[in-house]
Enzyme design. Structure first.
Site, PDB file in Angstrom:
ATOM      1  N   ASP A 241     -56.798 -40.371 -34.216  1.00  0.00           N
ATOM      2  CA  ASP A 241     -56.103 -40.364 -35.501  1.00  0.00           C
ATOM      3  C   ASP A 241     -56.827 -41.326 -36.446  1.00  0.00           C
ATOM      4  O   ASP A 241     -57.097 -42.471 -36.071  1.00  0.00           O
ATOM      5  CB  ASP A 241     -54.648 -40.817 -35.334  1.00  0.00           C
ATOM      6  CG  ASP A 241     -53.838 -39.860 -34.466  1.00  0.00           C
ATOM      7  OD1 ASP A 241     -54.354 -38.764 -34.154  1.00  0.00           O
ATOM      8  OD2 ASP A 241     -52.701 -40.200 -34.106  1.00  0.00           O
TER       9      ASP A 241
ATOM     10  N   ASP B 174     -43.507 -30.225 -34.060  1.00  0.00           N
ATOM     11  CA  ASP B 174     -43.008 -31.551 -33.686  1.00  0.00           C
ATOM     12  C   ASP B 174     -41.500 -31.446 -33.526  1.00  0.00           C
ATOM     13  O   ASP B 174     -40.797 -31.032 -34.458  1.00  0.00           O
ATOM     14  CB  ASP B 174     -43.358 -32.578 -34.762  1.00  0.00           C
ATOM     15  CG  ASP B 174     -44.861 -32.756 -34.921  1.00  0.00           C
ATOM     16  OD1 ASP B 174     -45.580 -32.545 -33.929  1.00  0.00           O
ATOM     17  OD2 ASP B 174     -45.310 -33.102 -36.021  1.00  0.00           O
TER      18      ASP B 174
END
Length: 246
Positions: A7, A130
């Site tokens: 990330d 998610d």
């Protein structure tokens, strides 16, 4: 397949705790980590442009393109964060990315995203879901970096995109992500049984090598691992060995 995750915020590798931009740990330069993971045998890498995810106008396009060029053909790249139109996808695929991850936009603009599944090869697109899980029958989709919970259930969005050729799904249990508290094995067993023709990727919580064999047995095709590698709980090589020996 074991898929190391990186990330990126402002050119640096970070990990967010539970998706909070205010709770991040910095792990340094992405180029050196990419090389390390590739040298340890990673055949695919998962990159997330967190700047782009937060604000599409701040996507780190130059850095991402440099990382893709340094990585291919030794390893493939799966990338997400701030993808908002077909041109974004086209540019990334032309630069050498293998798969493009589509998250919030797949929920907020399904008519547009469904057209992308017709225009592009569905094998190049990954639906990212998610989840906030309340029970086996109540698994709600969250969007915008988990800041907003929708009333859309997991089954609804998968069926919607399955109808237009969906091949790959990245599924994250929000309560597990970035915590090193273990994976939600039962979630992955459930979805792999329900949609056997979809290649599912698990994400969130892996902290022991023993989890890898359990996850593979659940039917998933890939495990995305971030923090456990960054904090040296085990190596990419060790994780790949566990996957292959299952």
């Amino acid at each position: 397949m074991i898929i190391p995750a990186l990330d990126i915020i402002n050119g640096k590798i970070v990990r967010l705790y539970q998706g909070s931009y205010h709770m991040q740990t910095n792990y340094g330069n992405p180029t050196s980590l990419l090389k390390k993971y590739i040298n340890q045998g990673a055949k695919m890498l998962h990159l997330v442009d967190l700047d782009g995810a937060k604000n599409p106008e701040k996507r780190q396009n130059l850095l991402i393109n440099q990382l893709i060029k340094k990585t291919t053909p030794l390893s493939r790249i799966q990338i997400g964060g701030g993808i908002r139109n077909a041109k974004d996808i086209e540019t990334l695929l032309k630069s050498g990315a293998t798969r493009i991850v589509l998250g919030s936009i797949a929920v907020t603009q399904p008519k547009i995203v469904k057209k992308w599944f017709e225009y592009f090869d569905p094998n190049t697109l990954v639906l990212a879901v998610d989840l906030r899980i309340y029970s086996a029958e109540n698994r709600k989709i969250a969007i915008y970096g988990w800041q907003k919970e929708t009333n859309l259930q997991l089954e609804q969005i998968i069926e919607e995109y399955y109808a237009v050729g969906l091949k790959h799904v990245l599924c994250t249990d929000i309560s597990k992500d970035g915590t090193l508290l273990g994976s939600n094995i039962s979630l992955y067993q459930s979805i792999c049984n329900s949609w056997p023709k979809i290649s599912f990727q698990s994400s969130g919580g892996v902290h022991k090598l023993t989890e890898i064999s359990k996850l593979r047995s659940s039917g998933i095709k890939g495990i995305i691992i971030g923090r456990a590698f960054l904090e040296k709980k085990f190596t990419v090589n060790e994780a790949i060995s566990c996957w292959q020996n299952e």
